[in-house]
Design a protein around this motif. Structure first.
Motif, short mmCIF file in Angstrom:
data_model
loop_
_atom_site.label_atom_id
_atom_site.label_comp_id
_atom_site.label_asym_id
_atom_site.label_seq_id
_atom_site.Cartn_x
_atom_site.Cartn_y
_atom_site.Cartn_z
N GLN A 144 0.80 -1.22 0.00
CA GLN A 144 0.00 0.00 0.00
C GLN A 144 0.84 1.27 0.00
O GLN A 144 0.49 2.25 -0.68
CB GLN A 144 -0.92 0.01 1.23
CG GLN A 144 -2.01 -1.03 1.19
CD GLN A 144 -3.09 -0.70 0.17
OE1 GLN A 144 -2.94 -0.96 -1.02
NE2 GLN A 144 -4.17 -0.12 0.63
N GLY A 165 -4.87 -7.75 -5.68
CA GLY A 165 -5.08 -6.67 -4.73
C GLY A 165 -5.42 -7.10 -3.32
O GLY A 165 -5.72 -6.24 -2.48
N HIS A 190 4.14 0.11 -3.78
CA HIS A 190 2.98 1.01 -3.84
C HIS A 190 2.49 1.23 -5.27
O HIS A 190 1.32 1.58 -5.48
CB HIS A 190 3.29 2.36 -3.19
CG HIS A 190 4.20 3.21 -4.02
ND1 HIS A 190 5.57 3.03 -4.04
CD2 HIS A 190 3.94 4.23 -4.89
CE1 HIS A 190 6.11 3.93 -4.88
NE2 HIS A 190 5.15 4.66 -5.39
N ASP A 191 3.38 1.05 -6.26
CA ASP A 191 2.97 1.27 -7.65
C ASP A 191 2.45 0.01 -8.31
O ASP A 191 2.05 0.04 -9.49
CB ASP A 191 4.14 1.84 -8.46
CG ASP A 191 5.38 0.94 -8.42
OD1 ASP A 191 5.48 0.11 -7.49
OD2 ASP A 191 6.26 1.09 -9.29
N ALA A 192 2.43 -1.09 -7.60
CA ALA A 192 1.85 -2.33 -8.12
C ALA A 192 0.35 -2.29 -7.84
O ALA A 192 -0.08 -2.08 -6.70
CB ALA A 192 2.48 -3.54 -7.44
N ASP A 193 -0.46 -2.49 -8.87
CA ASP A 193 -1.90 -2.37 -8.67
C ASP A 193 -2.58 -3.72 -8.45
O ASP A 193 -3.78 -3.78 -8.20
CB ASP A 193 -2.57 -1.65 -9.85
CG ASP A 193 -2.30 -2.34 -11.18
OD1 ASP A 193 -1.79 -3.49 -11.19
OD2 ASP A 193 -2.60 -1.73 -12.22
N SER A 194 -1.80 -4.81 -8.53
CA SER A 194 -2.43 -6.11 -8.44
C SER A 194 -1.70 -7.11 -7.56
O SER A 194 -2.30 -7.76 -6.70
CB SER A 194 -2.58 -6.70 -9.85
OG SER A 194 -3.12 -8.00 -9.81
N GLN A 199 3.90 -8.82 -9.99
CA GLN A 199 4.42 -7.59 -10.56
C GLN A 199 5.74 -7.18 -9.92
O GLN A 199 6.64 -6.69 -10.60
CB GLN A 199 3.40 -6.46 -10.37
CG GLN A 199 2.13 -6.60 -11.19
CD GLN A 199 1.13 -5.54 -10.82
OE1 GLN A 199 0.52 -5.58 -9.75
NE2 GLN A 199 0.94 -4.56 -11.69
#
Length: 314
Positions: free
Chosen positions: A116, A144, A121-125, A256
């Motif tokens: 988070q 997520g 933090h830039d990983a959305d999944s 990711q």
């Protein structure tokens, strides 16, 4: 939801903090952990929460504990460094402090903080965290959300078998990653090589007073920074094994980002350089297929507090 409290419980400390929705710690306090007395440990947790809640308007509490937490995030089924066995911790704490409480594995809490607010933090999944300390823990985020498993005890990354029939592990198995890439493994490798090749361990043995059995982890790091051959070799050994494990996770989960945290990460490139080299070597045959970037953790010692607090919002 506004402010929440996160409590990180280890074998030596109970650390609590008030955390806002951006992951910032506004206040913190700590107590020593009476690790052999489950009732007193609960009392220390309650003291920390009450002290913080008296000064801040908080809505909920998240507790991160080193151990197996059931799928309902309420009961500590087993804690190797604490006296908890099927401890109904959420029920006890809720009754004492009058706030909603969730209990989470400390590795999961740290993973959530990094996902988070930290290195992921830039990983959305998806993201995987390996925590390399005295032992090895971690956590997994897919789509997520944290992967907890059917019984709440998934992501015991330190107990993947790396060497069948290898070094005995405290979990009861043999050859676990924890026995080849942890802080304990670092010291074991350094002691063995210092005994076998004392002429290559001058700085390390000097720090240990000439006694290989007196070698400690911080001595290995200090000596490696001075260029000691045995000390740097010990980091290369644990880095190599860690890289193999990182590559295995990529083959299984294709995340990711992979984040490496824990106390040993303070050694920086002494660990990360051989780990990345091993990781890339293991995945060389994947050619042009993308693979997860390996990054050092960013949240430091407050990862458990921040992650537990944020999970109280979820």
């Amino acid at each position: 939801m506004g402010l929440t409290i996160g409590v990180d419980i280890g074998g030596t400390k109970v650390l609590g903090g008030v955390v806002d929705s951006a992951g910032d710690v506004l206040a913190q306090t700590r107590r020593d952990t009476p690790a052999q007395d489950s009732s007193q440990t609960a009392d220390r947790i309650i003291e920390v929460i009450q002290e913080l809640a008296a000064a801040h308007p908080v809505d909920a509490v998240g507790i991160g504990a080193a151990g197996w937490i059931d799928a309902t995030r309420s009961t500590v089924q087993f804690a190797p460094n604490l006296a908890w066995r099927n401890e109904p911790l959420r029920e006890k704490i809720t009754a004492a402090v009058g706030l909603p409480v969730v209990v989470e594995n400390d590795g999961n809490a740290a993973t959530w903080a990094e996902f988070q607010f930290g290195a992921g933090h830039d990983a959305d999944s998806s993201m995987v965290l390996f925590t390399v300390g005295t032992g090895i823990g971690g956590g997994i985020v897919i789509n997520g959300g944290l992967i907890r498993g059917t019984n709440g005890i998934a992501a015991e990354l330190g107990h993947m078998t790396m060497v069948p029939g290898g070094h005995p592990c405290g979990c009861g198995r043999n050859g676990c990653l924890e026995q080849y890439a942890s802080g304990n493994a670092l010291v074991r490798f350094a002691k063995a090589d210092a005994r076998a090749h004392p002429e290559l361990a001058e700085q390390l043995l000097a720090l240990a007073g000439g006694d290989p059995d007196a070698i400690r982890g911080h001595f290995v790091t200090q000596a490696a920074r001075l260029g000691d051959t045995v000390a740097t070799g010990a980091f290369e050994q644990i880095g190599r094994w860690l890289g193999v494990a990182l590559a295995d996770i990529v083959q299984i989960l294709d995340p990711q980002v992979i984040v490496v945290g824990g106390g040993v990460i303070d050694a920086g490139d002494l660990l990360m350089k051989p780990a990345r080299a091993s990781y890339e070597e293991q995945l060389a045959q994947r050619g042009r297929l993308p693979v997860a970037e390996v990054r050092p953790a960013l949240m430091g010692n407050l990862a458990g507090v921040v992650g537990a607090a944020d999970l109280a919002r979820v």
